[in-house]
Design a protein around this motif. Structure first.
Motif, short mmCIF file in Angstrom:
data_model
loop_
_atom_site.label_atom_id
_atom_site.label_comp_id
_atom_site.label_asym_id
_atom_site.label_seq_id
_atom_site.Cartn_x
_atom_site.Cartn_y
_atom_site.Cartn_z
N ALA A 50 -5.51 3.73 5.40
CA ALA A 50 -6.56 4.40 4.64
C ALA A 50 -6.24 5.88 4.48
CB ALA A 50 -7.92 4.21 5.30
N ALA A 51 -5.71 6.50 5.53
CA ALA A 51 -5.34 7.92 5.46
C ALA A 51 -4.18 8.14 4.51
CB ALA A 51 -5.00 8.44 6.85
N VAL A 52 -3.31 7.16 4.37
CA VAL A 52 -2.20 7.26 3.43
C VAL A 52 -2.74 7.29 1.99
CG1 VAL A 52 -0.17 6.06 2.50
CG2 VAL A 52 -0.54 6.16 4.97
N VAL A 53 -3.77 6.50 1.74
CA VAL A 53 -4.33 6.39 0.38
C VAL A 53 -5.29 7.54 0.08
CG1 VAL A 53 -5.77 4.95 -1.12
CG2 VAL A 53 -4.06 3.88 0.37
N ALA A 54 -6.18 7.85 1.01
CA ALA A 54 -7.19 8.88 0.79
C ALA A 54 -7.57 9.49 2.13
CB ALA A 54 -8.42 8.29 0.09
N PRO A 76 11.83 -0.79 7.21
CA PRO A 76 11.07 0.16 6.39
C PRO A 76 10.20 -0.62 5.39
CG PRO A 76 13.43 0.66 6.36
CD PRO A 76 13.26 -0.65 7.05
N PRO A 77 9.20 0.01 4.80
CA PRO A 77 8.31 -0.70 3.88
C PRO A 77 9.04 -1.45 2.77
CG PRO A 77 7.44 1.48 4.34
CD PRO A 77 8.78 1.40 4.99
N ALA A 78 10.06 -0.87 2.20
CA ALA A 78 10.78 -1.53 1.10
C ALA A 78 11.33 -2.88 1.52
CB ALA A 78 11.90 -0.63 0.59
N GLY A 79 11.60 -3.05 2.80
CA GLY A 79 12.13 -4.32 3.31
C GLY A 79 11.14 -5.46 3.27
N VAL A 110 0.83 -1.21 0.00
CA VAL A 110 0.00 0.00 0.00
C VAL A 110 0.86 1.25 0.00
CG1 VAL A 110 -1.70 1.35 1.32
CG2 VAL A 110 -1.96 -1.14 1.12
N VAL A 111 1.88 1.30 0.83
CA VAL A 111 2.66 2.54 0.98
C VAL A 111 3.87 2.62 0.06
CG1 VAL A 111 1.90 2.81 3.37
CG2 VAL A 111 4.10 1.72 2.91
N GLY A 112 4.30 1.51 -0.52
CA GLY A 112 5.47 1.52 -1.40
C GLY A 112 6.73 1.89 -0.65
N ASP A 113 7.48 2.82 -1.21
CA ASP A 113 8.74 3.24 -0.59
C ASP A 113 8.55 4.32 0.47
OD1 ASP A 113 10.26 1.47 -2.07
OD2 ASP A 113 10.61 2.90 -3.69
N VAL A 114 7.36 4.84 0.59
CA VAL A 114 7.08 5.90 1.56
C VAL A 114 6.88 5.28 2.93
CG1 VAL A 114 5.46 7.74 2.17
CG2 VAL A 114 5.98 7.28 -0.23
N GLN A 115 7.49 5.87 3.93
CA GLN A 115 7.31 5.38 5.29
C GLN A 115 6.43 6.37 6.05
OE1 GLN A 115 10.65 3.57 7.17
NE2 GLN A 115 9.93 4.06 9.22
N PRO A 116 5.12 6.08 6.15
CA PRO A 116 4.23 7.03 6.82
C PRO A 116 4.45 7.05 8.32
CG PRO A 116 3.05 5.02 6.26
CD PRO A 116 4.44 4.89 5.67
N PRO A 117 4.02 8.13 8.97
CA PRO A 117 4.11 8.18 10.44
C PRO A 117 3.39 6.98 11.05
CG PRO A 117 3.42 10.29 9.54
CD PRO A 117 3.41 9.32 8.41
N GLY A 118 4.02 6.38 12.05
CA GLY A 118 3.43 5.22 12.71
C GLY A 118 3.73 3.90 12.04
N TRP A 119 4.53 3.92 10.96
CA TRP A 119 4.86 2.68 10.27
C TRP A 119 5.43 1.69 11.26
CZ3 TRP A 119 3.99 -0.20 6.22
CH2 TRP A 119 4.82 -1.29 5.99
N PRO A 120 5.08 0.42 11.21
CA PRO A 120 4.26 -0.25 10.21
C PRO A 120 2.78 -0.33 10.58
CG PRO A 120 5.33 -1.91 11.53
CD PRO A 120 5.79 -0.56 12.05
N PHE A 121 2.39 0.31 11.67
CA PHE A 121 0.99 0.22 12.10
C PHE A 121 0.28 1.55 11.89
CE2 PHE A 121 3.52 -2.94 14.32
CZ PHE A 121 2.93 -4.07 13.80
N ALA A 122 0.51 2.11 10.70
CA ALA A 122 -0.06 3.39 10.32
C ALA A 122 -1.52 3.22 9.91
CB ALA A 122 0.74 3.97 9.15
N THR A 141 -4.83 -0.04 15.57
CA THR A 141 -4.83 -0.83 14.33
C THR A 141 -6.23 -1.33 14.02
OG1 THR A 141 -4.24 -2.93 15.42
CG2 THR A 141 -2.41 -1.56 14.59
N CYS A 142 -7.01 -1.62 15.05
CA CYS A 142 -8.39 -2.04 14.82
C CYS A 142 -9.22 -0.90 14.24
CB CYS A 142 -9.00 -2.59 16.10
SG CYS A 142 -8.22 -4.13 16.65
N ALA A 143 -9.02 0.32 14.76
CA ALA A 143 -9.69 1.48 14.19
C ALA A 143 -9.23 1.73 12.76
CB ALA A 143 -9.43 2.71 15.06
N ALA A 144 -7.94 1.56 12.51
CA ALA A 144 -7.42 1.73 11.15
C ALA A 144 -8.04 0.71 10.19
CB ALA A 144 -5.89 1.61 11.15
#
Length: 164
Positions: A36-40, A123-126, A21-33, A69-72
């Motif tokens: 949905a907010a990252v996408v839209a 990181p996500p790429a890993g 979902v996030v690709g190479d971008v590491q959003p705040p809270g990764w990996p339990f970001a 994570t349940c709310a996410a």
């Protein structure tokens, strides 16, 4: 330590799917970001529903980041209902992992611990090149746990035999 092996596989699958979902971008809270907010960022579940989910999970004795994570997952479900998404549901394996025996913790060594098994926190790429889990079917997960427990019993018996 019921379902340890399948729960580790499910955590790894969550991490793989979240990385897709996030690709190479590491959003705040990764990996339990909040994926949905990252996408839209504008597509959100009803706030009263997510607050109720967080409250219920906390009352069940779970601590951060598990309630979040349940709310996410609820936000993701809303996003998936509103739009066609090109990714598999990243939260499905995580919620299955919770259902099979609880959450996870973080170790001082930088691992995500499922029971006593460490999953590297990368990181996500890993996680992008990780192979997907063969199935999320409960029967498959039970078979993997049984095979792991048998292998562990055999290893223990061999070790005891060699030390005796």
């Amino acid at each position: 330590m019921d379902h340890v092996f399948s729960r580790v596989l499910l955590m790894r699958e969550y991490l793989r799917r979240a990385a897709l979902v996030v690709g190479d971008v590491q959003p705040p809270g990764w990996p339990f970001a909040d994926l949905a907010a990252v996408v839209a960022v504008t597509v959100r579940a009803d706030e009263s529903v997510t607050e109720d989910v967080v409250r219920t999970v906390r009352r069940a004795g779970q601590f951060s980041p598990i309630p979040q994570t349940c709310a996410a997952a609820v936000h993701w479900s809303r996003l998936a209902a509103d739009r066609g998404l090109p990714w598999p549901d990243p939260f499905e394996p995580l919620l299955l992992m919770y259902e099979r025996g609880g959450g996870f913790t973080f170790s001082d060594a930088g691992m995500i611990e499922v029971d006593l098994v460490g999953v590297p926190h990368r990181p996500p790429a890993g996680y992008l090149s990780a192979a997907p889990i063969a199935s999320l079917d409960i029967a498959f997960l039970a078979e993997t746990d049984a095979a792991f427990e048998q292998k562990l019993a055999n290893t223990t018996a061999t070790a005891l035999h060699l030390s005796g």
